[in-house]
Design a protein around this motif. Structure first.
Motif, short mmCIF file in Angstrom:
data_model
loop_
_atom_site.label_atom_id
_atom_site.label_comp_id
_atom_site.label_asym_id
_atom_site.label_seq_id
_atom_site.Cartn_x
_atom_site.Cartn_y
_atom_site.Cartn_z
N HIS A 215 23.86 49.29 12.60
CA HIS A 215 22.64 50.42 12.66
C HIS A 215 21.98 50.51 14.10
N SER A 218 24.15 53.21 15.62
CA SER A 218 24.06 54.28 15.02
C SER A 218 22.61 54.95 15.28
N SER A 219 21.54 54.11 15.54
CA SER A 219 20.47 54.63 16.06
C SER A 219 20.37 55.18 17.48
N GLN A 221 23.10 56.25 18.89
CA GLN A 221 23.88 57.59 18.89
C GLN A 221 23.11 58.76 18.65
N LYS A 222 21.98 58.33 17.68
CA LYS A 222 21.13 59.66 17.25
C LYS A 222 20.13 59.85 18.16
N GLY A 223 19.89 59.00 19.04
CA GLY A 223 18.72 59.18 19.91
C GLY A 223 19.16 59.41 21.46
N LYS A 224 20.79 59.36 21.86
CA LYS A 224 21.07 59.89 22.95
C LYS A 224 21.05 61.12 23.14
N LYS A 225 21.04 62.02 22.19
CA LYS A 225 20.84 63.54 22.36
C LYS A 225 19.49 64.00 22.61
N LYS A 226 18.54 63.33 21.87
CA LYS A 226 17.24 63.44 22.29
C LYS A 226 16.73 63.00 23.44
N TYR A 262 23.94 52.08 25.44
CA TYR A 262 24.61 52.64 24.38
C TYR A 262 26.11 51.92 24.66
#
Length: 451
Positions: A215, A218-219, A221-226, A262
Motif C-alpha cells: 500500500h 502504491s501511494s 507511485q500515485k504521488g510521484k506524478k503529482k 520511491y
C-alpha cells in the motif's frame, strides 16, 4: 508579507461582526475555540449568542451564528474505536488492501480442527493408560492377598504362586506395550503442531507487513506524478526567494529525495513479498499432507491398541482358566473323603452330607449285596432309585433316563472311579427282560429318588 491583523473584541465577536482578518487565536479567552467562556462575557454559553436561537441537542457541528464564514469547529468522534477502523489506520496496518486466500484459510481451519481432535485423543489415551495402571495395581494386590491366605498344604500352592507372577507380568507388558505403541505414537504426532502453529502466526504477520509495504509503494507511485508536477512549477517561498541558479539545484534535490523514497519503498516491498511468499508456499505444501496424514495416524493408533487388547485378554483368559481349575481341585480336595481302599489324600474341610452318601454307596453293606445266584438281582446290587427328571446322556458310559424309570443301583468295581454325586446302575426293565448288565451306566444322583 501579509498585512497586519487588527485586534477583535469579544463584543464584536459575539455580535457576529467579524472583520475579514479575524483570527480565532486572538480571542480574549486565549484558546481560540468556540464554546469556551469569554472573560468579558461571563454569562455567554455555547449555542447562546446575542440575537441567535438556542442550538438543539443534535447541532453539535453546526457553526454558531457568530462564527466566521466557512469555520466549522471540530467534532470529537462518538465512538473512540472509530479511530482504529479509519481507512488511514487500516492502510498503515496493511488491512485496507488485505491479501485474502480462501484456500489457505480452509487449510488453517482444517489444521486447527486436526490439532483439537488430536489433543483430545491424546488426553483420552493418557486416561486409558492410567486406568490400566490402576487395574494392574489392584490385580497385584488381589493376587498378593490370595497368596498370603493360601496355605502350604492346600492343593496347587506352587501353581498358585506361579500364576500370580504370570498375571503380574502380563499386566506389566500390556501397560508398557500400549504406552509405547499408542501413546508415544500420538505424542510424536502432536509434537509437530506447535511449530506449524507458530509458522502460521508468523505468516499472518508477514502478510500484514507485505500488505502495508504494498500500500505504501502504491501511494508513492500515485504521488510521484503529482510531486513532479509541483517541482516543474516552483511555487514554494524558498524557490521564489532563491536565485535562479539555485532553483535548479532545489528541484534536483526534491527529485532525488522523491526517487530515494520511491526506491526504498520498492525495496521494502520486494523484501516483504519474498519473506511472505516463502512462508506461504512452505505452509501450502505442508498443511494438506498433514491433514491427510491424520487418517494413517488414527489407524495405526487404534490397530495397535486393538492388537494389544486382543493379546492381553487371550493370555489373561488362559490364566483365569488355570485359576479356576486350581480352585476346583481345592474344592474337591476339601470334599473328598477317603475310605479304607481309597488312596490317601489330604483335605482341610469337613465332609459334606452328600460326600458321606457317596462313600456309603461305594461301600455297600454285605447284607444288601447279592451274588446274583438267585437270578433276581444283578451282581453288586445296592438299592433302587426312581428318576424324577429326564436326563440326556452326554457320554458313552452314561445312562439316559426318563422320568419314572426305575434303576437298580450297583456298586462300582473300583471305588476310586466313582465321581462325587454320580451312581452306577441299570434300568430295571432291561434287567428283567435281558438279565444282563451290558446296558449299565452312570447317572447323576440328584436326578433320582430312592425307593
Amino acid at each position: 508579507m501579509s498585512p497586519a491583523r487588527e485586534p477583535v473584541s469579544c463584543a464584536a465577536e459575539h455580535a457576529g461582526k467579524i472583520p475579514p482578518q479575524w483570527n480565532p487565536d486572538e480571542c480574549g479567552d486565549g484558546g481560540g475555540r468556540w464554546g469556551k467562556r469569554c472573560p468579558s462575557e461571563s454569562s455567554w454559553r455555547p449555542g447562546v449568542v446575542l440575537g441567535a436561537k438556542k442550538a438543539g441537542p443534535h447541532d453539535t457541528n453546526t457553526p454558531s451564528p457568530s462564527a466566521p464564514k466557512g469555520f466549522n469547529p471540530p467534532r470529537p468522534p462518538k465512538n473512540p474505536s472509530d479511530c482504529l477502523t479509519s481507512p488511514s489506520v487500516l492502510q498503515k496496518l496493511g488491512k485496507a488492501d488485505e491479501t485474502r486466500d480462501a484456500a489457505f484459510e480452509e487449510m488453517v481451519a482444517n489444521f486447527n480442527k486436526q490439532m483439537t481432535e488430536g489433543t483430545k485423543l491424546q488426553k483420552d489415551l493418557k486416561a486409558y493408560v492410567a486406568a490400566v495402571k490402576t487395574m494392574h495395581d489392584a490385580s497385584r494386590r488381589l493376587q498378593d492377598c490370595l497368596a498370603d491366605m493360601y496355605e502350604p498344604d492346600w492343593f496347587g500352592k506352587e501353581e498358585m504362586d506361579a500364576l500370580a507372577e504370570d498375571t503380574d507380568t502380563l499386566w506389566l507388558d500390556y501397560h508398557q506395550n500400549i504406552t509405547d505403541k499408542s501413546l508415544i505414537t500420538m505424542d510424536t504426532y502432536l509434537a509437530q503442531f506447535p511449530d506449524i502453529k507458530a509458522r502460521i502466526a508468523k505468516r499472518d504477520r508477514k502478510m500484514v507487513d507485505f500488505d502495508s509495504a504494498r500500500h505504501h509503494f502504491s501511494s508513492l507511485q500515485k504521488g510521484k506524478k503529482k510531486d513532479e508536477a509541483k517541482i516543474a512549477k516552483p511555487a514554494a517561498l524558498l524557490e521564489m526567494a532563491a536565485p535562479s541558479w539555485a532553483q535548479g539545484l532545489i528541484s534536483a534535490h526534491q527529485v532525488a529525495q522523491t526517487n530515494l523514497s520511491y526506491n526504498q519503498a520498492e525495496e521494502d516491498l520486494g523484501r516483504a513479498q519474498k519473506i511472505f511468499e516463502e512462508l506461504n508456499v512452505e505452509l501450502q505444501d505442508e498443511l494438506p499432507g498433514l491433514w491427510d496424514n491424520r487418517v494413517g495416524v488414527y489407524v495405526n493408533t487404534f490397530q495397535g491398541l486393538a492388537g494389544q487388547q486382543e493379546k492381553f485378554h487371550r493370555e489373561m483368559s488362559k490364566l483365569s482358566q488355570n485359576l479356576n481349575d486350581i480352585m476346583t481341585k481345592l474344592e474337591e480336595q476339601r470334599q473328598l473323603k477317603k475310605d479304607g481302599t481309597a488312596a490317601a489324600k489330604t483335605g482341610d474341610g469337613a465332609k459334606s452330607e452328600e460326600a458321606n452318601h457317596s462313600d456309603s454307596a461305594s461301600s455297600p453293606p454285605k447284607s444288601a449285596v447279592t451274588n446274583g445266584s438267585d437270578g433276581e438281582l444283578p451282581p453288586g446290587f445296592i438299592y433302587k432309585v426312581k428318576a424324577i427328571h429326564d436326563y440326556a446322556a452326554t457320554d458313552g458310559d452314561e445312562l439316559e433316563l426318563k422320568m419314572g424309570d426305575v434303576v437298580l443301583v450297583m456298586a462300582f468295581d473300583n471305588p476310586d472311579e466313582q465321581d462325587d454325586g454320580w451312581l452306577l446302575g441299570v434300568k430295571e426293565s432291561h434287567w428283567v427282560q435281558n438279565k444282563d448288565t451290558s446296558a449299565k451306566g452312570v447317572f447323576p444322583e440328584n436326578f433320582t429318588q430312592k425307593v
